[in-house]
Design a protein around this motif. Structure first.
Motif, short mmCIF file in Angstrom:
data_model
loop_
_atom_site.label_atom_id
_atom_site.label_comp_id
_atom_site.label_asym_id
_atom_site.label_seq_id
_atom_site.Cartn_x
_atom_site.Cartn_y
_atom_site.Cartn_z
N LEU A 60 16.33 -34.97 31.90
CA LEU A 60 16.24 -33.85 32.62
C LEU A 60 16.80 -32.51 31.98
N GLU A 61 17.67 -32.77 31.20
CA GLU A 61 17.97 -31.43 30.38
C GLU A 61 16.96 -31.03 29.57
N HIS A 62 16.05 -31.91 28.89
CA HIS A 62 14.98 -31.51 28.13
C HIS A 62 13.61 -31.73 28.53
N GLU A 63 13.56 -31.65 29.99
CA GLU A 63 12.19 -32.06 30.53
C GLU A 63 10.95 -30.87 30.40
N ASP A 64 11.63 -29.62 30.12
CA ASP A 64 10.40 -28.70 29.52
C ASP A 64 10.12 -28.66 28.28
N ASP A 65 11.03 -29.36 27.43
CA ASP A 65 10.73 -29.45 25.74
C ASP A 65 10.00 -30.35 25.57
N LEU A 66 8.56 -30.40 25.64
CA LEU A 66 7.63 -31.65 25.20
C LEU A 66 7.88 -32.12 23.88
N SER A 67 8.25 -31.32 22.85
CA SER A 67 8.38 -31.83 21.60
C SER A 67 9.37 -32.72 21.54
N TYR A 68 10.60 -32.45 22.13
CA TYR A 68 11.82 -33.25 22.09
C TYR A 68 11.47 -34.64 23.06
N MET A 69 10.65 -34.25 24.02
CA MET A 69 10.49 -35.59 24.79
C MET A 69 9.43 -36.43 24.06
N GLU A 70 8.69 -35.95 23.13
CA GLU A 70 7.48 -36.66 22.38
C GLU A 70 8.39 -37.73 21.54
N GLN A 71 9.34 -37.15 21.06
CA GLN A 71 10.04 -37.99 20.04
C GLN A 71 10.73 -39.27 20.65
N HIS A 72 10.98 -39.35 21.85
CA HIS A 72 11.53 -40.29 22.35
C HIS A 72 10.55 -41.21 23.33
N ILE A 73 9.22 -40.87 23.25
CA ILE A 73 8.35 -41.88 23.78
C ILE A 73 8.05 -43.27 23.22
N ARG A 74 8.35 -44.45 23.62
CA ARG A 74 8.04 -45.53 22.95
C ARG A 74 6.92 -46.29 23.71
N THR A 75 5.77 -46.32 22.75
CA THR A 75 4.56 -47.06 23.31
C THR A 75 4.32 -48.57 22.50
N LYS A 76 3.96 -49.45 22.94
CA LYS A 76 3.76 -50.71 22.23
C LYS A 76 2.37 -51.63 22.58
N PHE A 77 2.26 -51.95 21.58
CA PHE A 77 0.73 -53.11 21.81
C PHE A 77 1.44 -54.47 21.65
N CYS A 78 1.52 -55.27 22.66
CA CYS A 78 2.24 -56.73 22.52
C CYS A 78 1.35 -57.74 22.99
N LYS A 79 1.81 -59.01 22.62
CA LYS A 79 1.24 -60.04 23.18
C LYS A 79 2.51 -60.93 23.70
N ILE A 80 2.35 -61.87 24.75
CA ILE A 80 3.11 -62.68 25.38
C ILE A 80 2.38 -63.96 26.00
N GLY A 81 2.92 -65.25 25.65
CA GLY A 81 2.53 -66.36 26.79
C GLY A 81 2.51 -66.20 28.16
#
Length: 378
Positions: free
Chosen positions: A215-236
């Motif tokens: 919430l403190e950095h919600e307008d700082d897209l560069s900062y938020m982008e550094q903390h986005i985690r996306t993964k392509f996975c597989k699971i049984g």
């Protein structure tokens, strides 16, 4: 930075399920996208709801009709078999329908499976599933109902600090279901998944920050982008053997499959993962987004080229990539053996209307042969 401007309202392209290469006769699967298209697509046709009345779009006849076939029915919600509160997905299972719905529950988070006759009569509740607040996608397969969901509130409807995103699998033969995998993180989502054999392939998304810092950095897209985690996975399908295939995907758009491979659009490129050999490669440096696909011979992709125009491509191991042509103000929603389902926005109101191609016309590049449904007066 603009690509993450909608970080708290991400909407991803839906995906499909498909079968392994060694299966000669692919099993018809149905998929529903509750938040986006609010429709269910299958080989025989597609379902959608209008004012809680269930309609069937039949590409063989070109008709759009209520599932109710009672000629004496006035089609009021009190007595019409096509009226059903809270339908999220529907599939044809032989001589009956299987519906995922909140119908008959005490809240909008109680989901059930119902069996009905093809005309909506003879309703029978067959399963009470877990509570789910928002459903992203449903896959109806021969053996399973597979659901991706997320919950943002606790049982007292107080917002959770971290969302819960998960995959729920109902086994039709065992007549039981369970959550096979879930994560609890800020803005946790499972926007797209694919089912192949005994495995589920998925893309997960979350923000790796405490809520106060976000919430403190919600307008700082560069900062938020550094903390986005996306993964392509597989699971049984049983929830075992989680494996991360790729991560830090940047702009993940879509996941689909054909002929034993899973295709996804990450980092502005199209990737192919061979589920048999484990080979993972860039198929094209173009931003080809895989369409919802149930064909085992060819994969279909969409490339947005601007001005509401999209170019469509087909891919096979034998022929490689080939262009099928360009559609203006029209999107392809699902591809099956005999038909390709679309949404046409070239309308007087600008609102989309369901349309379709024969698969033969579409794969031959005859995109001018798009057809519309005629509404049947029940």
């Amino acid at each position: 930075m603009k690509r993450w401007a909608g970080i708290f309202l991400l909407v991803f392209v839906l995906c499909a399920g498909c079968q392994r290469e060694e299966q000669a006769e692919p099993v018809t699967e149905w998929t529903s996208n509750y938040l986006g298209l609010s429709a269910t697509y299958g080989e025989q046709g597609s379902f959608y709801t209008k004012s809680n009345f269930l309609h069937f779009l039949d590409p063989k006849s070109g008709m759009d009709s209520l599932i109710c076939d009672n000629i004496e029915c006035s089609h009021g919600k009190e007595n019409c078999a096509a009226y059903f509160d809270g339908i999220v997905g529907a599939s044809i299972e032989g001589d009956h329908l299987l519906l995922l719905t909140t119908y008959g529950g005490n809240s909008m988070t109680e989901y059930y499976l119902y069996e009905t006759s093809l005309n909506g009569e003879n309703r029978k509740k067959i399963a009470h599933l877990r509570d789910m607040q928002l459903i992203r996608e449903v896959l109806f397969t021969e053996k399973y109902v597979i659901i991706s969901f997320w919950n943002s509130f606790d049982e007292k409807y107080k917002p959770l600090e971290k969302d819960i995103a998960g995959i729920y699998v109902y086994d039709k033969e065992a007549k039981e279901g369970k959550t096979i995998w879930e994560i609890q993180e800020l803005q946790a989502r499972i926007p797209t998944l694919v089912h192949i054999g005994d495995e589920i392939y998925l893309v997960s998304f979350y923000i790796d920050l405490p809520i106060e810092e976000a919430l403190e950095h919600e307008d700082d897209l560069s900062y938020m982008e550094q903390h986005i985690r996306t993964k392509f996975c597989k699971i049984g399908i049983d929830g075992e053997g989680l494996q991360v295939i790729d991560e830090d995907l940047e702009d993940p758009m879509g996941l689909s499959c054909s002929n034993g491979s899973v295709f996804g659009c990450f980092r502005g490129q199209c990737y192919q993962y061979n589920t048999t050999t484990g080979e993972y490669r860039v198929l094209s440096e173009k931003q080809l987004v895989p369409c919802l696909n149930f064909r085992n011979d060819e994969m279909i992709f969409e490339l947005y080229i601007g001005n509401n125009q999209r170019e469509y491509y087909a891919y096979s191991e034998e022929e490689g990539l080939r262009s099928l042509g360009i559609l203006e103000r029209c999107t392809v929603n699902a591809v099956f053996s005999d038909y390709v389902y679309a949404m046409d926005f070239m309308t007087p109101t600008g609102y989309g209307e369901p349309a379709y191609f024969t698969a033969e016309d579409f794969l031959e590049g005859k995109l001018e042969n798009m057809q519309k449904y005629e509404e049947l007066e029940n």
